[in-house]
Scaffold this motif. Structure first.
Motif, PDB file in Angstrom:
ATOM      1  N   ASN A  13       0.822  -1.218   0.000  1.00  0.00           N
ATOM      2  CA  ASN A  13       0.000   0.000   0.000  1.00  0.00           C
ATOM      3  C   ASN A  13       0.853   1.264   0.000  1.00  0.00           C
ATOM      4  OD1 ASN A  13      -2.415  -1.430  -0.010  1.00  0.00           O
ATOM      5  ND2 ASN A  13      -2.553  -1.501   2.220  1.00  0.00           N
ATOM      6  N   LEU A  16       2.252   1.752  -3.515  1.00  0.00           N
ATOM      7  CA  LEU A  16       1.220   2.289  -4.404  1.00  0.00           C
ATOM      8  C   LEU A  16       0.989   3.775  -4.142  1.00  0.00           C
ATOM      9  CD1 LEU A  16      -1.423  -0.601  -4.444  1.00  0.00           C
ATOM     10  CD2 LEU A  16       0.032   0.131  -6.337  1.00  0.00           C
ATOM     11  N   ASN A  17       0.999   4.139  -2.865  1.00  0.00           N
ATOM     12  CA  ASN A  17       0.841   5.552  -2.503  1.00  0.00           C
ATOM     13  C   ASN A  17       1.997   6.391  -3.052  1.00  0.00           C
ATOM     14  OD1 ASN A  17      -0.410   7.760  -1.019  1.00  0.00           O
ATOM     15  ND2 ASN A  17       1.302   7.589   0.398  1.00  0.00           N
ATOM     16  N   GLY A  20       1.558   6.849  -6.747  1.00  0.00           N
ATOM     17  CA  GLY A  20       0.551   7.890  -6.981  1.00  0.00           C
ATOM     18  C   GLY A  20       1.113   9.282  -6.792  1.00  0.00           C
ATOM     19  N   GLN A  21       1.917   9.471  -5.734  1.00  0.00           N
ATOM     20  CA  GLN A  21       2.543  10.772  -5.495  1.00  0.00           C
ATOM     21  C   GLN A  21       3.489  11.134  -6.638  1.00  0.00           C
ATOM     22  OE1 GLN A  21       4.361   9.864  -1.730  1.00  0.00           O
ATOM     23  NE2 GLN A  21       2.664  10.689  -0.537  1.00  0.00           N
ATOM     24  N   ILE A  23       3.413  10.079  -9.786  1.00  0.00           N
ATOM     25  CA  ILE A  23       2.647  10.388 -10.996  1.00  0.00           C
ATOM     26  C   ILE A  23       2.048  11.789 -10.903  1.00  0.00           C
ATOM     27  CG2 ILE A  23       0.564   9.791 -12.305  1.00  0.00           C
ATOM     28  CD1 ILE A  23       1.155   6.847 -11.654  1.00  0.00           C
ATOM     29  N   THR A  24       1.494  12.108  -9.739  1.00  0.00           N
ATOM     30  CA  THR A  24       0.860  13.416  -9.558  1.00  0.00           C
ATOM     31  C   THR A  24       1.863  14.553  -9.745  1.00  0.00           C
ATOM     32  OG1 THR A  24      -0.745  12.479  -8.001  1.00  0.00           O
ATOM     33  CG2 THR A  24      -0.444  14.864  -7.959  1.00  0.00           C
ATOM     34  N   TYR A 223      -9.158  17.359  -8.605  1.00  0.00           N
ATOM     35  CA  TYR A 223      -8.531  16.533  -7.570  1.00  0.00           C
ATOM     36  C   TYR A 223      -7.933  17.394  -6.466  1.00  0.00           C
ATOM     37  CZ  TYR A 223      -4.972  13.588  -5.368  1.00  0.00           C
ATOM     38  OH  TYR A 223      -4.179  12.932  -4.454  1.00  0.00           O
TER      39      TYR A 223
END
Length: 508
Positions: A13, A16-17, A20-21, A23-24, A223
């Motif tokens: 997890n 994955l977090n 995500g960070q 990519i953002t 977002y």
């Protein structure tokens, strides 16, 4: 491979977090850079001299080391995503601008003349002829910028923005190849995926590309708008340097504060980076607390003409006094353990020659082949000083990066290394730190360094954080570091378990 699988299973997890960070941060940076660079190139396509000046400026920005740029931005815009995005945008503008400008200014002049002969207006010629013909070059610039952004975004972890850089930097810091591989491989995969996506988008019509571009902007805006409205404001931010030990400590601070003051909201930023980043962030009120060592304060953070004392209490009192006088910062009571320098050998080697203290090395100095960190090898409070204080002259000494010296002694390439007393590798490789019986090394006690703003607003936090004063022995910290760095247990759990077992926190 087993270590990688174990980390993926236990920290899935979190990984994955981090993805995500990453990519953002990367997408936001690319979009902003594109919005700046592409229109600018269009405006300047007929103004060659100005375009050359802009290109020179963007080229100069590329030469600024990313770490230096992040350090400059911290006092201005704080920590986290904002300075990371600003830095990445500055680096990404150049390839996008250069490629867009080149694409627009290298179009066959015959085509330009034909468009004018057909009576196309400036805007229609741009949309119908110039941009479509320049699109391959524009896309190439976007792909170059995206790959560069994803690679450089790993440094965002140094200022609390998260991302896959957390695993890369932590892997380097702890000599954990599994973490390093995870961070590097996922970063490479992201770069390939986004490069392929941008290439695929280039095959679409200009209208469809514009729709996709606007849709991404709307989605990203929605977002961040949602996050701004829904995410509760954080009252207290606690950060820590790279490694397992600072992460354990900041989780302890968090648990204690939330237990004593349920109304306070606490955010932690582990693996923030080096001392200078944290210190700048604290002084600019971007963070509120971070654990710092007494010896580091006197050596690096304050101005003093006094020689370092070997008395832990005197060292702490001087550090506290100077921090208050020079920076108006509060330095709360220190913990028991010291994370200072140590000379480390294998337990089997120590047992064979009955080595317990540094002084005992005299009888085997002709058998010692040492491996030292470059800093330790040349600093006066390192090898030069200790060899003089103990009258030691080893058979040979080598310098090597701190991340590999423990592996060197484990593989019998050397038989003595420098280390820190709480390093988890001491237990991992069955080593022992020799006692500094002449007390040569200065004290390095850990204590919370706190902003004046926080203590003024919440004076009751002093009592809460001081619950760790005089607690945590060297053995305790070494054991906890081993659990996190080697066994890959969560720092939050290890910290919580310690507090509960020592009656500093009630089990929930």
């Amino acid at each position: 491979m087993n270590s990688i699988i174990h980390i993926l299973q236990t920290q899935g997890n979190d990984i994955l977090n981090s993805i995500g960070q990453h990519i953002t941060i990367s997408l936001v940076s690319l979009l902003i850079a594109a919005v700046i660079a592409i229109p600018l190139a269009i405006v300047l396509m007929k103004h060659k001299k100005i375009a050359e000046v802009i290109l020179q400026i963007t080229s100069v920005l590329q030469t600024i080391p990313s770490l230096a740029l992040l350090g400059i931005l911290i006092p201005i815009v704080g920590i986290g995503t904002v300075p990371s995005v600003i830095a990445l945008v500055l680096y990404a503008v150049m390839p996008i601008f250069q490629n867009t400008y080149s694409g627009l200014t290298t179009i066959d002049s015959n085509l330009e003349e034909a468009a004018e002969a057909f009576g196309l207006s400036r805007s229609k010629k741009l949309v119908k002829i110039e941009i479509p013909l320049a699109m391959p070059m524009i896309i190439s610039g976007l792909r170059i910028a995206m790959v560069m952004i994803i690679g450089t975004a790993t440094l965002a972890a140094l200022i609390g923005a998260g991302g896959l850089g957390t695993y890369i930097l932590l892997g380097i810091e702890t000599n954990n190849n599994a973490l390093l591989i995870i961070g590097a491989v996922f970063s490479a995969i992201l770069a390939l995926i986004f490069s392929a996506l941008i290439k695929g988008i280039s095959k679409l019509s200009l209208k469809k590309i514009g729709i996709i571009f606007m849709a991404v902007i709307v989605l990203m805006g929605g977002y961040f708008g949602y996050k701004t409205v829904e995410k509760p404001q954080v009252s207290i931010t606690i950060a820590g340097k790279m490694g397992s030990e600072p992460e354990i400590l900041i989780n302890m601070y968090k648990d204690l504060i939330e237990n004593d003051h349920p109304n306070m909201k606490v955010s932690i930023k582990p693996n923030f980076g080096g001392t200078s980043f944290l210190y700048k962030a604290l002084k600019s009120n971007s963070i509120d607390i971070y654990p710092e060592f007494t010896g580091t304060v006197l050596e690096s953070l304050v101005k003093t003409n006094k020689d370092a004392s070997h008395d832990p209490k005197a060292t702490y009192n001087l550090a506290k006094k100077l921090l208050k006088e020079q920076e108006n910062l509060d330095y709360l009571k220190p913990m028991k353990y010291e994370n200072g320098y140590a000379l480390v050998v294998k337990k089997s080697f120590a047992k064979k020659y009955n080595l317990k203290t540094v002084s005992d090395l005299i009888k085997v100095e002709n058998k010692i082949h040492a491996g030292f960190d470059p800093d330790f090898y040349q600093l006066k409070d390192g090898y030069p000083g200790i060899s003089k204080a103990y009258n030691l002259e080893f058979a040979s000494t080598k310098t090597m990066e701190s991340s590999i010296r423990y592996k060197a002694i484990a593989n019998n390439k050397v038989n003595l290394v420098d280390g820190y007393t709480t390093d988890p590798q001491i237990e991992e490789y069955d080593l022992v730190a020799l006692k500094d019986n002449k007390e040569f090394f200065p004290p390095y006690q850990g204590a919370p360094l706190v902003s004046e703003k926080l203590i003024t607003e919440y004076p009751e936090l002093k009592a809460t954080l001081n619950k760790l004063a005089g607690k945590i022995s060297v053995e305790d910290m070494q054991k906890m570091n081993y659990q996190v760095a080697v066994k890959h247990e969560k720092a939050s759990k290890v910290a919580h378990d310690y507090l509960v077992s020592h009656n500093l926190l009630r089990e929930k």
